[in-house]
Design a protein around this motif. Structure first.
Motif, mmCIF file in Angstrom:
data_model
loop_
_atom_site.group_PDB
_atom_site.id
_atom_site.type_symbol
_atom_site.label_atom_id
_atom_site.label_comp_id
_atom_site.label_asym_id
_atom_site.label_seq_id
_atom_site.Cartn_x
_atom_site.Cartn_y
_atom_site.Cartn_z
ATOM 1 N N ARG A 203 0.815 -1.228 0.000
ATOM 2 C CA ARG A 203 0.000 0.000 0.000
ATOM 3 C C ARG A 203 0.843 1.271 0.000
ATOM 4 O O ARG A 203 0.400 2.306 -0.486
ATOM 5 C CB ARG A 203 -0.955 -0.001 1.187
ATOM 6 C CG ARG A 203 -2.052 -1.051 1.093
ATOM 7 C CD ARG A 203 -3.151 -0.783 2.109
ATOM 8 N NE ARG A 203 -4.201 -1.774 2.053
ATOM 9 C CZ ARG A 203 -5.217 -1.767 1.190
ATOM 10 N NH1 ARG A 203 -5.283 -0.791 0.292
ATOM 11 N NH2 ARG A 203 -6.136 -2.701 1.229
ATOM 12 N N LEU A 204 2.048 1.189 0.554
ATOM 13 C CA LEU A 204 2.905 2.375 0.627
ATOM 14 C C LEU A 204 4.037 2.331 -0.398
ATOM 15 O O LEU A 204 4.997 3.092 -0.304
ATOM 16 C CB LEU A 204 3.471 2.528 2.042
ATOM 17 C CG LEU A 204 2.426 2.724 3.150
ATOM 18 C CD1 LEU A 204 3.093 2.826 4.516
ATOM 19 C CD2 LEU A 204 1.555 3.950 2.889
ATOM 20 N N ALA A 205 3.907 1.431 -1.376
ATOM 21 C CA ALA A 205 4.892 1.312 -2.470
ATOM 22 C C ALA A 205 6.295 1.092 -1.931
ATOM 23 O O ALA A 205 7.261 1.749 -2.332
ATOM 24 C CB ALA A 205 4.834 2.555 -3.365
ATOM 25 N N LEU A 206 6.424 0.132 -1.005
ATOM 26 C CA LEU A 206 7.718 -0.192 -0.414
ATOM 27 C C LEU A 206 8.100 -1.646 -0.682
ATOM 28 O O LEU A 206 8.908 -2.232 0.051
ATOM 29 C CB LEU A 206 7.678 0.058 1.109
ATOM 30 C CG LEU A 206 7.452 1.501 1.552
ATOM 31 C CD1 LEU A 206 7.219 1.568 3.054
ATOM 32 C CD2 LEU A 206 8.630 2.385 1.158
ATOM 33 N N VAL A 207 7.513 -2.233 -1.721
ATOM 34 C CA VAL A 207 7.726 -3.660 -2.000
ATOM 35 C C VAL A 207 9.201 -3.972 -2.219
ATOM 36 O O VAL A 207 9.724 -4.972 -1.736
ATOM 37 C CB VAL A 207 6.887 -4.110 -3.215
ATOM 38 C CG1 VAL A 207 7.244 -5.538 -3.614
ATOM 39 C CG2 VAL A 207 5.398 -4.007 -2.901
ATOM 40 N N GLY A 208 9.913 -3.132 -2.940
ATOM 41 C CA GLY A 208 11.320 -3.396 -3.205
ATOM 42 C C GLY A 208 12.263 -2.820 -2.178
ATOM 43 O O GLY A 208 13.483 -2.992 -2.279
ATOM 44 N N ALA A 209 11.728 -2.128 -1.178
ATOM 45 C CA ALA A 209 12.570 -1.459 -0.181
ATOM 46 C C ALA A 209 12.985 -2.442 0.915
ATOM 47 O O ALA A 209 12.276 -3.406 1.199
ATOM 48 C CB ALA A 209 11.813 -0.288 0.437
ATOM 49 N N PRO A 210 14.132 -2.203 1.546
ATOM 50 C CA PRO A 210 14.563 -3.097 2.629
ATOM 51 C C PRO A 210 13.653 -2.997 3.853
ATOM 52 O O PRO A 210 13.069 -1.933 4.122
ATOM 53 C CB PRO A 210 15.975 -2.602 2.962
ATOM 54 C CG PRO A 210 16.034 -1.204 2.475
ATOM 55 C CD PRO A 210 15.128 -1.142 1.292
ATOM 56 N N HIS A 211 13.524 -4.113 4.550
ATOM 57 C CA HIS A 211 12.790 -4.168 5.812
ATOM 58 C C HIS A 211 13.803 -4.295 6.940
ATOM 59 O O HIS A 211 14.592 -5.246 6.959
ATOM 60 C CB HIS A 211 11.829 -5.357 5.844
ATOM 61 C CG HIS A 211 10.700 -5.256 4.878
ATOM 62 N ND1 HIS A 211 9.620 -6.118 4.897
ATOM 63 C CD2 HIS A 211 10.463 -4.402 3.860
ATOM 64 C CE1 HIS A 211 8.785 -5.800 3.925
ATOM 65 N NE2 HIS A 211 9.283 -4.754 3.294
ATOM 66 N N PHE A 212 13.787 -3.368 7.868
ATOM 67 C CA PHE A 212 14.657 -3.439 9.037
ATOM 68 C C PHE A 212 13.815 -3.945 10.209
ATOM 69 O O PHE A 212 12.930 -3.232 10.702
ATOM 70 C CB PHE A 212 15.243 -2.067 9.365
ATOM 71 C CG PHE A 212 16.188 -1.548 8.318
ATOM 72 C CD1 PHE A 212 17.525 -1.896 8.331
ATOM 73 C CD2 PHE A 212 15.723 -0.705 7.301
ATOM 74 C CE1 PHE A 212 18.399 -1.415 7.357
ATOM 75 C CE2 PHE A 212 16.587 -0.220 6.330
ATOM 76 C CZ PHE A 212 17.926 -0.579 6.354
#
Length: 626
Positions: A203-212
């Motif tokens: 929903r926040l367009a963070l699919v390719g972003a790292p998860h900490f």
């Protein structure tokens, strides 16, 4: 702060960013170093990266967006659903010399216009905005004209329909990535299972972003779950024996129960205030302010209270009703012990809680998929409540985290391990009774049949003539109730909410009845277990005293520092912990600094606080040593 952004933008590479970050961390916030993944997150966002951050309450999430906002050019926009959180965080930032403001419904038109003008002129480092405010055409147009350092979406689990605190206005936050694609986004939450994380990212367009993902463990919190008998009396005993004079939060499911519980605690001599949506706004605000600003207040509330409350010295969170999920339980209990000191998470629960929560799910307007997920989450919480093993291990396991040891040493099951016994015959008797009575009756009727009580209802249905009548006389009513709860937790029985809590057999019950499925039941030994709990669970025994804790000889200095802090907080109209945290006061009392340089070395004393309060703090230390 404006020069920080210019300095940061003039440097190249991550080395410069890291050096600046550590410098600002120390000069502004008075902290000597980062904790956990904070440094990596700060560096990633400061360099323009997007990410999702999962970090427990009290783990330092705020610094993960506050520091990059100071390091990057422009103003950091923080989306928060909570007015109380905005107010407290801005107050703390202002005390540290950061140019921060809020934009929400509490401002007059003139006040809001002044904040907007400061944003456009570049006179703000951080701006806290409510999600519904951000989504208005006026606010979006305002942001188009401003220099934005980053967007931070706090309490990001609110965007997920699978989360425990879904808020429809959060869905619209997808506009941030569409309208400001080149501005870094950081979404933060303390609670999210794998399903919720996936939806946040989508929903926040963070699919390719790292998860900490930091550890979910809160080692200073002791988890304890007891069988609900006389919940108000149990709560009073728990508070008076373990947390007399401490600040705490008590959660109840209904407004009426909130009022009754607050009255009962008040009658017992405690300062207890109710908080729920049925109270007028002025009363809610007054009670919340007293809880935040005064010592030793117990707030009794529905789940309408708590998210975003930054009060660090909440010593206990108690539940008189079962929450909806482990996420909700973790989020609510996480409001205890934000300062890292020993604290308690205590809950009283019974079979009626399971029936009530199942009925609420079944009667909700959610889709079938939503109901299935909700039931699964409830089942996981019930399993936590009924486990005979370490509660912390099961709690962390729910979030996909493996603990190094099978025992934490700081939950009721580790402190006073329950005894397990072969419960196959007990389970067979119970399941047979439910089956032979038509799977149309609740716990009380089944127990009456099992122990051979010839009640009017038992005789009315002819259940005194059944082969199962009186076959369970070896156990008392309390023991049968415990067995019932455990069979529900194991999935061999389920409440039928359409039949007012009747207990029905599940498919897995067949294996138990045939003797093919092993059943181990926890054997309650209430007298010895309660005694162990009371003797071993005093505040001083909950966990080792943290490094730098105040020595008894420093009590007079601590008292003087706290009295001074309370007066400054009153003058500034902010909570006491905004002026100085308890840990900072403890540090001053332990070190007893004699110079400004020594005082500056104590965690929590940044440049601005040293400038504003240094001379007075040194005078208090000197007076205490006289």
């Amino acid at each position: 702060m404006g020069n920080l952004s210019a300095m940061s933008s003039a440097r190249n590479g991550e080395t410069g960013i890291a050096a600046d970050a550590l410098s600002v961390l120390n000069s502004v916030f008075g902290l000597p170093g980062f904790r956990g993944a904070q440094e990596e997150i700060v560096r990633h966002v400061s360099c323009g990266g997007n990410c999702l951050v999962l970090m427990p309450t009290g783990g330092g999430k705020s610094l993960c967006y506050q520091l990059p906002s100071l390091l990057r050019e422009g103003c950091g926009i923080v989306v928060s659903p909570l007015i109380a959180l905005m107010r407290d965080q801005v107050a703390g930032l202002l005390e540290a010399g950061v140019k921060a403001a809020v934009l929400n419904s509490t401002l007059t038109y003139e006040e809001a216009a002044a904040v907007e003008a400061r944003l456009i002129s570049g006179d703000l480092d951080l701006l806290y905005v409510a999600p519904e405010r951000l989504l208005t055409p006026r606010c979006l147009s305002l942001l188009d004209r401003a220099k934005i350092a980053l967007f931070a979406i706090d309490e990001a689990h609110c965007v997920s329909q699978w989360g425990h605190d879904f808020r429809p206005e959060y869905i619209g936050l997808s506009v941030i990535s569409e309208r400001f694609p080149d501005v870094p986004r950081i979404a933060l939450t303390a609670t999210a299972d794998e399903l919720t994380r996936k939806e946040i990212a989508e929903r926040l367009a963070l699919v390719g972003a790292p998860h900490f993902v930091a550890s979910f463990d809160r080692p200073n919190i002791r988890y304890e779950i007891v069988e609900k008998q006389n919940a108000p009396a149990q709560l009073k005993t728990f508070i008076s024996e373990r947390h007399a004079g401490d600040a705490g939060i008590v959660y109840c499911l209904s407004r009426a129960k909130v009022e009754d519980t607050a009255d009962a605690l008040t009658a017992a001599g405690m300062v207890a205030l109710p908080y729920h949506a049925g109270l007028d706004a002025a009363t809610r605000a007054r009670h919340q302010d007293r809880f935040i600003n005064e010592d030793g207040i117990v707030i009794v509330a529905t789940i309408a209270f708590g998210m975003g409350i930054d009060k660090p010295d909440v010593r206990f969170v108690a539940h008189l009703d079962l929450p909806k999920s482990i996420e909700a339980y973790y989020q609510e209990t996480g409001r205890a012990g934000r300062d890292g000191k020993p604290s308690s998470a205590w809950m009283a629960y019974g079979l009626s809680d399971i029936v009530q929560q199942r009925r609420m799910i079944d009667e909700s307007n959610g889709s079938d998929a939503f109901k299935r997920v909700s039931i699964g989450k409830l089942d996981a919480l019930v399993a936590l409540a009924e486990t005979a093993n370490c509660r912390r291990t099961r709690l962390l396991g729910y979030f996909g985290e493996t603990q190094g040891s099978e025992k934490c040493g700081n939950c009721d099951n580790c402190v006073s391990p329950p005894t397990l016994r072969d419960g196959k015959v007990i389970a067979q008797k119970l399941l047979s009774c439910a089956y032979r009575t038509g799977q149309r009756f609740g716990a009380m009727h089944l127990i009456d049949v099992l122990v051979g009580r010839e009640t009017e209802r038992v005789k009315q249905f002819g259940h005194d003539k059944l082969s199962v009548f009186g076959v369970g006389r070896e156990l008392n009513e309390k023991q049968w109730r415990a067995a019932l709860r455990q069979l529900v937790a194991m999935g061999h029985l389920r409440p039928d909410t359409e039949a007012f809590g009747a207990l029905k057999l599940t498919e897995s019950a067949r294996g138990v009845l045939k003797g093919e499925t092993a059943v181990m039941l926890r054997e309650e030994t209430p007298t010895s277990r309660n005694r162990a709990s009371r003797t071993k669970s005093r505040r001083g025994d909950l966990a080792p005293r943290p490094a730098g804790a105040v020595k008894p000889a420093d009590a007079a200095l601590v008292g003087a520092l706290r009295a001074w802090r309370s007066e400054v907080a009153r003058q500034h109209g902010v909570p006491a912990y905004v002026v100085l945290h308890d840990s900072t006061i403890d540090g001053i009392a332990a070190v007893r600094p004699g110079t400004l340089s020594a005082l500056r070395g104590i965690a929590g004393i940044g440049d601005k606080k040293l400038e504003h309060y240094g001379a007075k703090l040194l005078a208090l230390v000197k007076a205490a040593g006289a």
